[in-house]
Design a protein around this motif. Structure first.
Motif, mmCIF file in Angstrom:
data_model
loop_
_atom_site.group_PDB
_atom_site.id
_atom_site.type_symbol
_atom_site.label_atom_id
_atom_site.label_comp_id
_atom_site.label_asym_id
_atom_site.label_seq_id
_atom_site.Cartn_x
_atom_site.Cartn_y
_atom_site.Cartn_z
ATOM 1 N N GLY A 48 0.661 -1.063 -0.088
ATOM 2 C CA GLY A 48 0.005 -0.055 -0.053
ATOM 3 C C GLY A 48 0.840 1.227 0.165
ATOM 4 N N LYS A 49 0.471 2.338 -0.766
ATOM 5 C CA LYS A 49 1.256 3.412 -0.850
ATOM 6 C C LYS A 49 0.149 4.713 -1.000
ATOM 7 C CE LYS A 49 3.808 1.697 -4.183
ATOM 8 N NZ LYS A 49 4.609 1.292 -5.385
ATOM 9 N N TYR A 89 -8.399 2.290 -1.819
ATOM 10 C CA TYR A 89 -7.543 2.277 -3.074
ATOM 11 C C TYR A 89 -8.300 2.486 -4.210
ATOM 12 C CZ TYR A 89 -3.758 -0.814 -1.694
ATOM 13 O OH TYR A 89 -2.569 -1.413 -1.179
ATOM 14 N N VAL A 120 -6.346 -0.048 -9.451
ATOM 15 C CA VAL A 120 -5.228 -0.789 -8.805
ATOM 16 C C VAL A 120 -5.550 -2.239 -8.639
ATOM 17 C CG1 VAL A 120 -3.677 -1.004 -6.758
ATOM 18 C CG2 VAL A 120 -4.438 1.421 -7.685
ATOM 19 N N LEU A 121 -6.513 -2.709 -8.113
ATOM 20 C CA LEU A 121 -6.905 -3.969 -7.792
ATOM 21 C C LEU A 121 -7.064 -4.801 -9.120
ATOM 22 C CD1 LEU A 121 -7.856 -2.683 -5.303
ATOM 23 C CD2 LEU A 121 -9.790 -4.377 -5.091
ATOM 24 N N LEU A 172 -1.733 5.613 -4.321
ATOM 25 C CA LEU A 172 -2.575 4.621 -4.565
ATOM 26 C C LEU A 172 -4.126 4.856 -4.202
ATOM 27 C CD1 LEU A 172 -0.561 1.219 -4.840
ATOM 28 C CD2 LEU A 172 -0.925 2.998 -6.840
ATOM 29 N N GLN A 173 -4.061 5.790 -3.422
ATOM 30 C CA GLN A 173 -5.360 6.021 -2.636
ATOM 31 C C GLN A 173 -6.356 6.731 -3.525
ATOM 32 O OE1 GLN A 173 -5.536 7.370 1.631
ATOM 33 N NE2 GLN A 173 -5.680 9.297 0.485
ATOM 34 N N LEU A 198 -1.851 -5.390 -0.788
ATOM 35 C CA LEU A 198 -2.757 -6.445 -1.515
ATOM 36 C C LEU A 198 -2.173 -7.754 -1.919
ATOM 37 C CD1 LEU A 198 -4.382 -3.764 -4.027
ATOM 38 C CD2 LEU A 198 -5.627 -4.882 -1.990
ATOM 39 N N VAL A 211 -5.743 1.565 1.752
ATOM 40 C CA VAL A 211 -4.411 1.659 1.027
ATOM 41 C C VAL A 211 -3.471 1.525 2.198
ATOM 42 C CG1 VAL A 211 -4.041 4.204 1.437
ATOM 43 C CG2 VAL A 211 -3.394 3.001 -0.625
#
Length: 147
Positions: free
Chosen positions: A41-42, A54, A58-59, A45-46, A100, A96
């Protein structure tokens, strides 16, 4: 992850796509026809700052990458592949703050087409945040044609 004949091939496959590298997708498990990938998580990426969730894409990107690795490892050779179809069902949001993890399985392939299923989960959870079904095609070698 122990060394196996598909590990170097899968690593090359993931690294060949700059977007996978930029996101930091890493291979954490592999056997023929199966791949397990992780994404830390970063904050960048929110997608939902109020809830700290997320971006849904991204998923999708993580699932597509892991599914491609599963298909290539099922084929047993480093080849260029293309995603033909990908359906994602977003089942629950993921913060996030959580890494994942995705488990992808190429459950059938015939000739140049493969079919993959996977679940995307928050690391440490066994409850899917998304379920993905996709199909891939082995791309023909480039023969000098132009698009």
């Amino acid at each position: 992850m122990t060394d196996n004949p598909y590990q170097a091939m899968a690593k090359r496959f993931l690294e060949a796509i700059p977007h996978n590298q930029a996101l930091g997708i890493e291979l954490i498990g592999l056997e023929r026809g199966r791949a397990r990938c992780r994404l830390a998580g970063k904050p960048e990426l929110q997608g939902d700052p109020e809830r700290g969730l997320y971006f849904p894409s991204v998923l999708l990107t993580l699932a597509d990458a892991a599914s491609g690795v599963a298909f290539v490892s099922a084929l047993g050779e480093m080849v260029s592949v293309a995603t033909l179809d990908l359906r994602i069902d977003y089942l629950r949001p993921v913060a996030v703050a959580d890494a994942l993890v995705v488990d992808a399985h190429c459950y059938r392939y015939s000739g140049d087409v493969g079919f993959v299923q996977c679940d995307v989960m928050a690391e440490g959870s066994d409850v899917p945040a998304a379920r993905v079904t996709s199909s891939f095609m082995r791309r023909a070698a480039h023969r000098g044609e132009t698009a």
